[in-house]
Design a protein around this motif. Structure first.
Motif, PDB file in Angstrom:
ATOM      1  N   LEU A 150       0.805  -1.219   0.000  1.00  0.00           N
ATOM      2  CA  LEU A 150       0.000   0.000   0.000  1.00  0.00           C
ATOM      3  C   LEU A 150       0.839   1.270   0.000  1.00  0.00           C
ATOM      4  O   LEU A 150       0.301   2.362   0.153  1.00  0.00           O
ATOM      5  N   SER A 151       2.141   1.139  -0.168  1.00  0.00           N
ATOM      6  CA  SER A 151       2.999   2.326  -0.206  1.00  0.00           C
ATOM      7  C   SER A 151       3.075   2.868  -1.626  1.00  0.00           C
ATOM      8  O   SER A 151       3.443   2.133  -2.553  1.00  0.00           O
ATOM      9  N   PRO A 152       2.748   4.133  -1.843  1.00  0.00           N
ATOM     10  CA  PRO A 152       2.863   4.705  -3.191  1.00  0.00           C
ATOM     11  C   PRO A 152       4.315   4.702  -3.671  1.00  0.00           C
ATOM     12  O   PRO A 152       5.246   4.860  -2.880  1.00  0.00           O
ATOM     13  N   PHE A 153       4.503   4.501  -4.966  1.00  0.00           N
ATOM     14  CA  PHE A 153       5.843   4.560  -5.552  1.00  0.00           C
ATOM     15  C   PHE A 153       5.799   5.439  -6.798  1.00  0.00           C
ATOM     16  O   PHE A 153       4.762   5.560  -7.449  1.00  0.00           O
ATOM     17  N   ALA A 154       6.925   6.054  -7.093  1.00  0.00           N
ATOM     18  CA  ALA A 154       6.998   7.016  -8.192  1.00  0.00           C
ATOM     19  C   ALA A 154       7.335   6.341  -9.507  1.00  0.00           C
ATOM     20  O   ALA A 154       8.115   5.385  -9.557  1.00  0.00           O
ATOM     21  N   ILE A 155       6.730   6.847 -10.579  1.00  0.00           N
ATOM     22  CA  ILE A 155       7.073   6.458 -11.947  1.00  0.00           C
ATOM     23  C   ILE A 155       7.451   7.732 -12.692  1.00  0.00           C
ATOM     24  O   ILE A 155       6.739   8.740 -12.612  1.00  0.00           O
ATOM     25  N   ARG A 156       8.582   7.674 -13.394  1.00  0.00           N
ATOM     26  CA  ARG A 156       9.040   8.853 -14.140  1.00  0.00           C
ATOM     27  C   ARG A 156       9.238   8.480 -15.600  1.00  0.00           C
ATOM     28  O   ARG A 156       9.946   7.549 -15.924  1.00  0.00           O
ATOM     29  N   HIS A 157       8.569   9.227 -16.485  1.00  0.00           N
ATOM     30  CA  HIS A 157       8.712   9.056 -17.937  1.00  0.00           C
ATOM     31  C   HIS A 157       9.546  10.224 -18.482  1.00  0.00           C
ATOM     32  O   HIS A 157       9.239  11.381 -18.197  1.00  0.00           O
ATOM     33  N   THR A 158      10.568   9.899 -19.247  1.00  0.00           N
ATOM     34  CA  THR A 158      11.388  10.922 -19.889  1.00  0.00           C
ATOM     35  C   THR A 158      11.303  10.747 -21.403  1.00  0.00           C
ATOM     36  O   THR A 158      11.592   9.655 -21.915  1.00  0.00           O
ATOM     37  N   TYR A 159      10.912  11.801 -22.115  1.00  0.00           N
ATOM     38  CA  TYR A 159      10.743  11.738 -23.570  1.00  0.00           C
ATOM     39  C   TYR A 159      12.072  11.471 -24.258  1.00  0.00           C
ATOM     40  O   TYR A 159      13.100  12.055 -23.920  1.00  0.00           O
ATOM     41  N   VAL A 160      12.041  10.558 -25.248  1.00  0.00           N
ATOM     42  CA  VAL A 160      13.239  10.226 -26.019  1.00  0.00           C
ATOM     43  C   VAL A 160      13.115  10.739 -27.452  1.00  0.00           C
ATOM     44  O   VAL A 160      13.959  11.498 -27.929  1.00  0.00           O
ATOM     45  N   LYS A 161      12.043  10.319 -28.157  1.00  0.00           N
ATOM     46  CA  LYS A 161      11.890  10.734 -29.553  1.00  0.00           C
ATOM     47  C   LYS A 161      10.519  10.309 -30.068  1.00  0.00           C
ATOM     48  O   LYS A 161       9.799   9.551 -29.424  1.00  0.00           O
ATOM     49  N   ASP A 162      10.165  10.802 -31.246  1.00  0.00           N
ATOM     50  CA  ASP A 162       9.018  10.304 -31.993  1.00  0.00           C
ATOM     51  C   ASP A 162       9.514   9.196 -32.923  1.00  0.00           C
ATOM     52  O   ASP A 162      10.628   9.241 -33.434  1.00  0.00           O
ATOM     53  N   ASP A 163       8.650   8.200 -33.164  1.00  0.00           N
ATOM     54  CA  ASP A 163       9.073   7.081 -33.986  1.00  0.00           C
ATOM     55  C   ASP A 163       7.836   6.402 -34.568  1.00  0.00           C
ATOM     56  O   ASP A 163       6.710   6.879 -34.384  1.00  0.00           O
ATOM     57  N   VAL A 164       8.038   5.305 -35.268  1.00  0.00           N
ATOM     58  CA  VAL A 164       6.935   4.465 -35.734  1.00  0.00           C
ATOM     59  C   VAL A 164       7.201   3.042 -35.264  1.00  0.00           C
ATOM     60  O   VAL A 164       8.349   2.642 -35.078  1.00  0.00           O
TER      61      VAL A 164
ATOM     62  N   ASP B  77       1.372  -5.454 -36.211  1.00  0.00           N
ATOM     63  CA  ASP B  77       0.634  -6.333 -37.120  1.00  0.00           C
ATOM     64  C   ASP B  77       0.720  -5.857 -38.572  1.00  0.00           C
ATOM     65  O   ASP B  77      -0.282  -5.828 -39.300  1.00  0.00           O
ATOM     66  N   GLY B  78       1.916  -5.461 -38.998  1.00  0.00           N
ATOM     67  CA  GLY B  78       2.112  -5.030 -40.371  1.00  0.00           C
ATOM     68  C   GLY B  78       1.737  -3.596 -40.645  1.00  0.00           C
ATOM     69  O   GLY B  78       1.877  -3.119 -41.777  1.00  0.00           O
ATOM     70  N   ARG B  79       1.256  -2.881 -39.625  1.00  0.00           N
ATOM     71  CA  ARG B  79       0.907  -1.468 -39.779  1.00  0.00           C
ATOM     72  C   ARG B  79       1.941  -0.612 -39.067  1.00  0.00           C
ATOM     73  O   ARG B  79       2.349  -0.922 -37.948  1.00  0.00           O
ATOM     74  N   GLU B  80       2.353   0.462 -39.709  1.00  0.00           N
ATOM     75  CA  GLU B  80       3.270   1.385 -39.068  1.00  0.00           C
ATOM     76  C   GLU B  80       2.468   2.383 -38.242  1.00  0.00           C
ATOM     77  O   GLU B  80       1.714   3.192 -38.781  1.00  0.00           O
ATOM     78  N   VAL B  81       2.618   2.309 -36.934  1.00  0.00           N
ATOM     79  CA  VAL B  81       1.854   3.142 -36.009  1.00  0.00           C
ATOM     80  C   VAL B  81       2.772   4.230 -35.449  1.00  0.00           C
ATOM     81  O   VAL B  81       3.842   3.921 -34.902  1.00  0.00           O
ATOM     82  N   PRO B  82       2.404   5.508 -35.571  1.00  0.00           N
ATOM     83  CA  PRO B  82       3.211   6.570 -34.960  1.00  0.00           C
ATOM     84  C   PRO B  82       3.221   6.417 -33.434  1.00  0.00           C
ATOM     85  O   PRO B  82       2.181   6.175 -32.817  1.00  0.00           O
ATOM     86  N   VAL B  83       4.394   6.539 -32.835  1.00  0.00           N
ATOM     87  CA  VAL B  83       4.515   6.408 -31.387  1.00  0.00           C
ATOM     88  C   VAL B  83       5.463   7.471 -30.852  1.00  0.00           C
ATOM     89  O   VAL B  83       6.266   8.047 -31.594  1.00  0.00           O
ATOM     90  N   THR B  84       5.342   7.718 -29.567  1.00  0.00           N
ATOM     91  CA  THR B  84       6.359   8.494 -28.853  1.00  0.00           C
ATOM     92  C   THR B  84       7.119   7.521 -27.960  1.00  0.00           C
ATOM     93  O   THR B  84       6.524   6.647 -27.322  1.00  0.00           O
ATOM     94  N   VAL B  85       8.423   7.671 -27.922  1.00  0.00           N
ATOM     95  CA  VAL B  85       9.284   6.769 -27.165  1.00  0.00           C
ATOM     96  C   VAL B  85       9.683   7.457 -25.861  1.00  0.00           C
ATOM     97  O   VAL B  85      10.107   8.622 -25.863  1.00  0.00           O
ATOM     98  N   TRP B  86       9.545   6.733 -24.755  1.00  0.00           N
ATOM     99  CA  TRP B  86       9.845   7.272 -23.439  1.00  0.00           C
ATOM    100  C   TRP B  86      10.763   6.317 -22.685  1.00  0.00           C
ATOM    101  O   TRP B  86      10.654   5.098 -22.810  1.00  0.00           O
ATOM    102  N   SER B  87      11.653   6.898 -21.897  1.00  0.00           N
ATOM    103  CA  SER B  87      12.465   6.136 -20.962  1.00  0.00           C
ATOM    104  C   SER B  87      11.754   6.193 -19.607  1.00  0.00           C
ATOM    105  O   SER B  87      11.526   7.281 -19.075  1.00  0.00           O
ATOM    106  N   THR B  88      11.396   5.031 -19.074  1.00  0.00           N
ATOM    107  CA  THR B  88      10.560   4.992 -17.880  1.00  0.00           C
ATOM    108  C   THR B  88      11.290   4.324 -16.730  1.00  0.00           C
ATOM    109  O   THR B  88      11.857   3.237 -16.880  1.00  0.00           O
ATOM    110  N   GLU B  89      11.271   4.981 -15.579  1.00  0.00           N
ATOM    111  CA  GLU B  89      11.885   4.442 -14.377  1.00  0.00           C
ATOM    112  C   GLU B  89      10.831   4.318 -13.286  1.00  0.00           C
ATOM    113  O   GLU B  89       9.954   5.171 -13.152  1.00  0.00           O
ATOM    114  N   SER B  90      10.924   3.245 -12.520  1.00  0.00           N
ATOM    115  CA  SER B  90      10.028   3.033 -11.395  1.00  0.00           C
ATOM    116  C   SER B  90      10.830   3.021 -10.104  1.00  0.00           C
ATOM    117  O   SER B  90      11.929   2.463 -10.053  1.00  0.00           O
ATOM    118  N   GLU B  91      10.266   3.617  -9.072  1.00  0.00           N
ATOM    119  CA  GLU B  91      10.922   3.613  -7.768  1.00  0.00           C
ATOM    120  C   GLU B  91      11.069   2.185  -7.231  1.00  0.00           C
ATOM    121  O   GLU B  91      11.919   1.917  -6.386  1.00  0.00           O
TER     122      GLU B  91
END
Length: 470
Positions: free
Chosen positions: A172-186, A190-204
């Motif tokens: 029941l103790s809250p923990f932190a999650i931090r997302h840091t933006y890396v780049k835009d990508d695809v 399933d054979g479809r190119e989907v636009p995405v944003t890439v993030w570096s994510t750290e968890s406490e």
């Protein structure tokens, strides 16, 4: 002898999966579900199913189910975990549930919020623990509010997004999650190119471990990859049929994680002092604890010098001495179980005297004899289950001893790390992942290994500890 990774490795895996389970998803329709294929060390390991539902009363349930198989030598073990979080439309927490199936007895926990406390109910093997817990400290977000916060900050152009959440599998103790933006990508979905944003994510939950995550435009996690000591963990958004496809062979996580020292240790069961120089082939060494028989100091070249002296246990911190979690009953170490109480009283009969140290050493020897079926067929059983089955590997030895010590009024915790073996699973002169117990006696943490015919040896390297409070 040792559990290679059951607590250390399985808990690392679990922590990664919990991080995945907090993945951002689109604002909730009546029902929204996603399936993920889970790969570990390059092999298919299982799946994760996330979904969000809205009830007629307006409450929103976020649920995640995980099924995963791993191999330990010739044996295959399946781990199942489920979590759910119910919140009101305004984000008020209502109820959280967790279910763990890592052995023969399933552990189910339900936490219900009231205005001034949380009602905690844990059930295992027909026994129930009910207690009141304080409300979590500080600000934190429910799953739906965390999703909304991430999307709003991302749409606002934020390059770093941090928030705190709760997952009942980790207490029941809250923990932190931090997302840091890396780049835009695809991303190829399933054979479809989907636009995405890439993030570096750290968890406490996993200090020093970073996941690379890809999110679609509407906030759906489509891909995550995390590099761990035991291999790469990968989650990929797929169809239900793909996710449920059974692997021919589960990833092997015992022999593949053995650590081979530069030379053998002579007569390891008699070793009482040792000095190690530790290095890693890639990246930086993690922070290792100085506790019990172990002391750690850094070198200028980045290596660590680690010394172990089984006759010189370090003093515990004041925080450790005051920590009630080392004394209390829990789902994994249920000291309220009548069989645990009975075994603890039986185990101290051969103590040399009435001192806590003599009782602790007698209990260690008792657990070594009591578990008469020593095998690798269980992922992580509770003390109550082990008391019934009398079977298991190092994690079962460590947890049962921890519970028996507490039943005798001796504060205790489990310790995880590496242990040296002359030979094991076809390998020679190796260190394998392991678990043992530490008892708090006269202000010092005393290391006790119930898998061995002796109390403890200098062939142990401590990497972490747990109170087993959740």
């Amino acid at each position: 002898m040792f559990d290679r990774q059951v607590r250390r490795g399985s808990c690392v895996i679990v922590a990664v999966l919990l991080l995945l389970a907090t993945g951002v998803v689109r604002a909730e329709p009546k029902e929204d579900g996603r399936w993920y294929r889970l790969d570990l060390a390059g092999s298919r390991a299982g799946y994760q199913h996330d979904r969000t539902t809205v009830a007629e009363d307006g409450t929103i349930t976020s649920r995640s189910d995980i099924t995963m198989s791993i191999a330990r030598g010739p044996l295959e073990i399946t781990i199942e975990m489920s979590t759910s979080f119910v919140e009101a439309a305004d984000g008020t927490p209502v109820r959280a549930t967790a279910r763990q199936n890592m052995s023969q007895n399933i552990i189910e926990t339900v936490c219900t919020w009231t205005p001034d406390h949380i009602v905690y109910v844990s059930t295992q093997g027909g026994r129930t623990i009910t207690k009141e817990e304080p409300l979590p400290e500080g600000e934190w977000l429910t799953p739906r509010l965390a999703r909304a916060y991430f999307l709003k900050r991302r749409e606002g152009g934020a390059k770093e997004i941090t928030y705190r959440v709760i997952d009942l599998q980790n207490g029941l103790s809250p923990f932190a999650i931090r997302h840091t933006y890396v780049k835009d990508d695809v991303f190829d979905l399933d054979g479809r190119e989907v636009p995405v944003t890439v993030w570096s994510t750290e968890s406490e939950l996993m200090a020093g471990t970073t996941a690379t995550e890809m999110y679609s435009a509407d906030g759906v996690l489509v891909h995550s990859i995390t590099t761990l000591p035991l291999g790469t963990m990968e989650a990929r958004l797929v169809t239900e049929a793909d996710a449920l496809q059974k692997a021919d062979k589960a990833p092997e996580l015992m022999v593949s994680t053995f650590v081979r020292p530069s030379r053998a240790i002579e007569r390891p069961l008699k070793a009482t002092t040792a000095t190690y120089v530790l290095r890693v082939t890639d990246g930086a060494l993690p922070d290792l604890p100085s506790a019990g028989a172990q002391r750690v100091s850094p070198r200028e070249d980045g290596a660590l010098v680690l010394t172990v002296d089984v006759n010189d246990m370090q003093r515990a911190s004041g925080e450790d001495e005051a920590n009630e979690a080392y004394r209390e009953s829990s789902a994994m170490a249920n000291t309220e179980d009548p069989q645990i109480v009975k075994l603890a009283a039986r185990g101290v009969r051969k103590a040399k005297d009435d001192s806590p140290l003599a009782k602790a050493e007698a209990l260690r020897a008792f657990v070594h004899r009591y578990i008469n079926k020593k095998d690798l067929g269980t992922a992580f059983a509770s003390a109550s289950e082990t008391a019934q089955t009398r079977s298991g590997d190092c994690s079962e030895h460590g947890v049962l001893l921890c519970a028996l010590l507490r039943a005798q009024g001796i504060p205790s915790r489990v310790a995880s790390g590496l242990v040296y073996a002359d030979a094991f699973a076809g390998s020679e002169s190796i260190f394998g992942w392991h678990m043992w117990t530490q008892a708090l006696v006269d202000g010092r943490w005393v290391d006790l290994d119930a898998t061995l015919p002796v109390n403890y040896t200098a062939g142990h390297i401590l990497t972490g500890t747990s109170s087993l409070d959740e």
